[in-house]
Design a protein around this motif. Structure first.
Motif, PDB file in Angstrom:
ATOM      1  N   PHE A 159     -31.094  -1.946  -4.697  1.00 40.30           N
ATOM      2  CA  PHE A 159     -30.217  -1.753  -6.119  1.00 40.30           C
ATOM      3  C   PHE A 159     -30.932  -1.087  -7.088  1.00 40.30           C
ATOM      4  CE2 PHE A 159     -28.468  -5.035  -3.516  1.00 40.30           C
ATOM      5  CZ  PHE A 159     -27.152  -4.630  -3.724  1.00 40.30           C
ATOM      6  N   VAL A 160     -30.595  -0.035  -7.787  1.00 40.45           N
ATOM      7  CA  VAL A 160     -31.097   0.853  -8.832  1.00 40.45           C
ATOM      8  C   VAL A 160     -30.132   0.815  -9.906  1.00 40.45           C
ATOM      9  CG1 VAL A 160     -31.696   3.107  -9.184  1.00 40.45           C
ATOM     10  CG2 VAL A 160     -32.151   2.546  -7.104  1.00 40.45           C
ATOM     11  N   LEU A 161     -30.797   0.795 -11.140  1.00 42.97           N
ATOM     12  CA  LEU A 161     -30.237   0.855 -12.504  1.00 42.97           C
ATOM     13  C   LEU A 161     -29.466   2.289 -12.509  1.00 42.97           C
ATOM     14  CD1 LEU A 161     -29.458  -1.026 -14.954  1.00 42.97           C
ATOM     15  CD2 LEU A 161     -31.526   0.173 -16.249  1.00 42.97           C
ATOM     16  N   SER A 162     -28.146   2.099 -13.000  1.00 36.77           N
ATOM     17  CA  SER A 162     -27.487   3.300 -13.013  1.00 36.77           C
ATOM     18  C   SER A 162     -26.400   3.135 -14.224  1.00 36.77           C
ATOM     19  CB  SER A 162     -26.945   4.020 -11.834  1.00 36.77           C
ATOM     20  OG  SER A 162     -25.922   2.916 -11.370  1.00 36.77           O
ATOM     21  N   GLU A 163     -25.832   4.354 -14.749  1.00 40.63           N
ATOM     22  CA  GLU A 163     -24.907   4.331 -15.640  1.00 40.63           C
ATOM     23  C   GLU A 163     -23.953   5.283 -15.559  1.00 40.63           C
ATOM     24  OE1 GLU A 163     -27.047   5.060 -19.281  1.00 40.63           O
ATOM     25  OE2 GLU A 163     -27.565   7.175 -18.790  1.00 40.63           O
ATOM     26  N   LEU A 164     -22.645   5.091 -16.001  1.00 36.29           N
ATOM     27  CA  LEU A 164     -21.641   5.990 -15.790  1.00 36.29           C
ATOM     28  C   LEU A 164     -20.363   6.066 -17.138  1.00 36.29           C
ATOM     29  CD1 LEU A 164     -19.991   7.954 -13.791  1.00 36.29           C
ATOM     30  CD2 LEU A 164     -18.567   5.807 -13.286  1.00 36.29           C
ATOM     31  N   PRO A 165     -20.326   7.180 -17.634  1.00 39.90           N
ATOM     32  CA  PRO A 165     -19.303   6.982 -18.860  1.00 39.90           C
ATOM     33  C   PRO A 165     -17.849   6.656 -18.159  1.00 39.90           C
ATOM     34  CG  PRO A 165     -20.684   9.112 -18.612  1.00 39.90           C
ATOM     35  CD  PRO A 165     -20.745   8.266 -17.444  1.00 39.90           C
ATOM     36  N   VAL A 166     -17.142   5.948 -18.965  1.00 42.02           N
ATOM     37  CA  VAL A 166     -15.959   5.406 -18.580  1.00 42.02           C
ATOM     38  C   VAL A 166     -14.763   5.487 -19.722  1.00 42.02           C
ATOM     39  CG1 VAL A 166     -16.889   3.794 -16.761  1.00 42.02           C
ATOM     40  CG2 VAL A 166     -16.503   3.012 -19.064  1.00 42.02           C
ATOM     41  N   ILE A 167     -13.797   5.230 -19.255  1.00 41.76           N
ATOM     42  CA  ILE A 167     -12.461   5.110 -20.155  1.00 41.76           C
ATOM     43  C   ILE A 167     -12.224   3.779 -20.206  1.00 41.76           C
ATOM     44  CG2 ILE A 167      -9.991   5.903 -20.625  1.00 41.76           C
ATOM     45  CD1 ILE A 167     -12.218   8.232 -21.006  1.00 41.76           C
ATOM     46  N   ILE A 168     -11.936   3.184 -21.343  1.00 41.58           N
ATOM     47  CA  ILE A 168     -11.338   1.766 -21.404  1.00 41.58           C
ATOM     48  C   ILE A 168     -10.047   1.986 -21.823  1.00 41.58           C
ATOM     49  CG2 ILE A 168     -11.660  -0.351 -23.044  1.00 41.58           C
ATOM     50  CD1 ILE A 168     -14.197   0.509 -21.611  1.00 41.58           C
ATOM     51  N   ASP A 169      -9.169   0.877 -20.938  1.00 38.14           N
ATOM     52  CA  ASP A 169      -7.689   1.027 -21.031  1.00 38.14           C
ATOM     53  C   ASP A 169      -7.135  -0.338 -20.722  1.00 38.14           C
ATOM     54  OD1 ASP A 169      -5.011   1.768 -21.339  1.00 38.14           O
ATOM     55  OD2 ASP A 169      -5.115   3.650 -20.125  1.00 38.14           O
ATOM     56  N   ILE A 170      -6.337  -0.738 -21.608  1.00 33.56           N
ATOM     57  CA  ILE A 170      -5.661  -2.066 -21.405  1.00 33.56           C
ATOM     58  C   ILE A 170      -4.403  -1.767 -20.333  1.00 33.56           C
ATOM     59  CG2 ILE A 170      -3.999  -1.981 -23.364  1.00 33.56           C
ATOM     60  CD1 ILE A 170      -5.453  -4.984 -22.157  1.00 33.56           C
ATOM     61  N   ASP A 171      -3.914  -0.718 -20.229  1.00 30.69           N
ATOM     62  CA  ASP A 171      -2.656  -0.276 -19.585  1.00 30.69           C
ATOM     63  C   ASP A 171      -3.083   0.191 -18.234  1.00 30.69           C
ATOM     64  OD1 ASP A 171      -0.659  -0.938 -21.441  1.00 30.69           O
ATOM     65  OD2 ASP A 171      -1.266   0.907 -22.557  1.00 30.69           O
ATOM     66  N   MET A 172      -4.299   0.384 -17.920  1.00 32.12           N
ATOM     67  CA  MET A 172      -4.723   1.142 -16.788  1.00 32.12           C
ATOM     68  C   MET A 172      -4.473   0.268 -15.433  1.00 32.12           C
ATOM     69  SD  MET A 172      -8.260   2.767 -15.660  1.00 32.12           S
ATOM     70  CE  MET A 172      -8.263   3.974 -16.918  1.00 32.12           C
ATOM     71  N   CYS A 173      -5.022  -1.143 -15.675  1.00 30.45           N
ATOM     72  CA  CYS A 173      -4.639  -1.784 -14.301  1.00 30.45           C
ATOM     73  C   CYS A 173      -3.423  -2.393 -14.277  1.00 30.45           C
ATOM     74  CB  CYS A 173      -5.797  -2.986 -14.508  1.00 30.45           C
ATOM     75  SG  CYS A 173      -7.357  -2.744 -13.973  1.00 30.45           S
ATOM     76  N   SER A 174      -2.728  -2.517 -15.312  1.00 33.23           N
ATOM     77  CA  SER A 174      -1.032  -2.863 -15.340  1.00 33.23           C
ATOM     78  C   SER A 174      -0.324  -2.123 -14.650  1.00 33.23           C
ATOM     79  CB  SER A 174      -0.845  -3.512 -16.726  1.00 33.23           C
ATOM     80  OG  SER A 174      -0.721  -2.414 -17.416  1.00 33.23           O
TER      81      SER A 174
END
Length: 284
Positions: A159-174
């Protein structure tokens, strides 16, 4: 029945990260002597106190668990799990208090989200923050393995430390998890590598993914921790959004007070129920 599945701790298209850039990041390991098996990512939020996804530590044994922080091993002293749990622990944060191991360095702690406290359990307060939808200022950071390798269930997985830019959204999962609202549910904070519109159009951006229990959802510039990754589903056809929990609920602050009470206690003789008793003031 709504199912908030466990994350499988893999990444697709993420960038390797340096621990020096995130000096509060840590790994939870279910061994007192080995560097495996890796269980999840954790975040140092106070001296000798780490937070992670509650479902990561829910079934672990305290006397087998250690936290690897700044290249030093810290045996777990106690777990603090919410007494008032959410459904399948999808919105629950767990805390680990570690032993008074001699430490060669200073404790570096993460800055937690302080924008607002929760005013309801339906996440209307989150929608009102104005960070949901097209905000590209956030990223997720955590220890992950490569997709494909995560299916080889061996204790020695890397397991390696990594990062990823992401979009936060309250409607995405719904929207996605309800097949465009055919059923009701999943109106909870989530992140993905693309917007909901891009997901629906099958944009290539959406092929990237980062989902590890305890992964830190942070602001890219201030590095303030908005939340920790807690759940997500998987599909053979595409990468799906990941749900996360925000450390701003009343039960989180109660649990943190409990963890601080445990850390500060100097009793030498401990009996069954001892930690519960010293946390009673926090739970009132």
């Amino acid at each position: 029945m709504l199912l908030f599945n466990s994350l499988e701790s893999y990444q697709v298209g993420a960038t390797p990260a340096q621990e020096a850039d995130y000096p509060w990041i840590a790994r939870v390991i279910h061994s007192r002597h080995l560097l495996m098996p890796h269980m999840c990512t954790a975040i140092c939020i106070d001296t000798r106190i780490f937070m992670t996804a509650a479902r990561c530590i829910y079934s672990l044994k305290i006397d087998h668990t250690t936290v690897l922080y700044k290249e030093q091993r810290f045996p777990a002293q106690a777990f603090v799990l919410p007494s008032n749990q959410s459904k399948q622990l999808f919105d629950d944060i767990g805390l680990i208090v570690v032993d008074k191991t001699a430490f060669r360095e200073t404790w570096t702690t993460a800055k937690l989200f302080s924008g607002t406290n929760r005013t309801d359990n339906n996440f209307g307060w989150f929608k009102n923050l104005g960070i949901s939808g097209n905000n590209t200022e956030y990223k997720v950071v955590g220890y992950a393995t490569e997709k494909g390798l995560h299916r080889i269930k061996t204790a020695s997985m890397k397991f390696v430390l990594s990062e990823l830019p992401v979009i936060i959204d309250i409607d995405m999962c719904s929207a996605i998890y309800t097949f465009n609202y055919i059923i009701r549910g999943f109106f909870v904070p989530c992140y993905h590598s693309c917007t909901l519109k891009e997901f629906n159009s099958k944009d290539e951006k959406c092929t990237k993914f980062h989902g590890v229990e305890g992964g830190a959802v942070i602001h890219g510039k201030t590095k303030e921790v908005l939340g920790v990754a807690t759940w997500g589903a998987h599909s053979n056809k595409c990468e799906l959004p990941v749900g996360f929990s925000i450390p701003n609920s009343r039960k989180f602050f109660k649990d943190l007070s409990c963890a601080i009470n445990i850390r500060n206690d100097d009793a030498l003789l401990m009996v069954r129920g001892f930690y519960q008793s010293i946390c009673e003031t926090a739970f009132k």
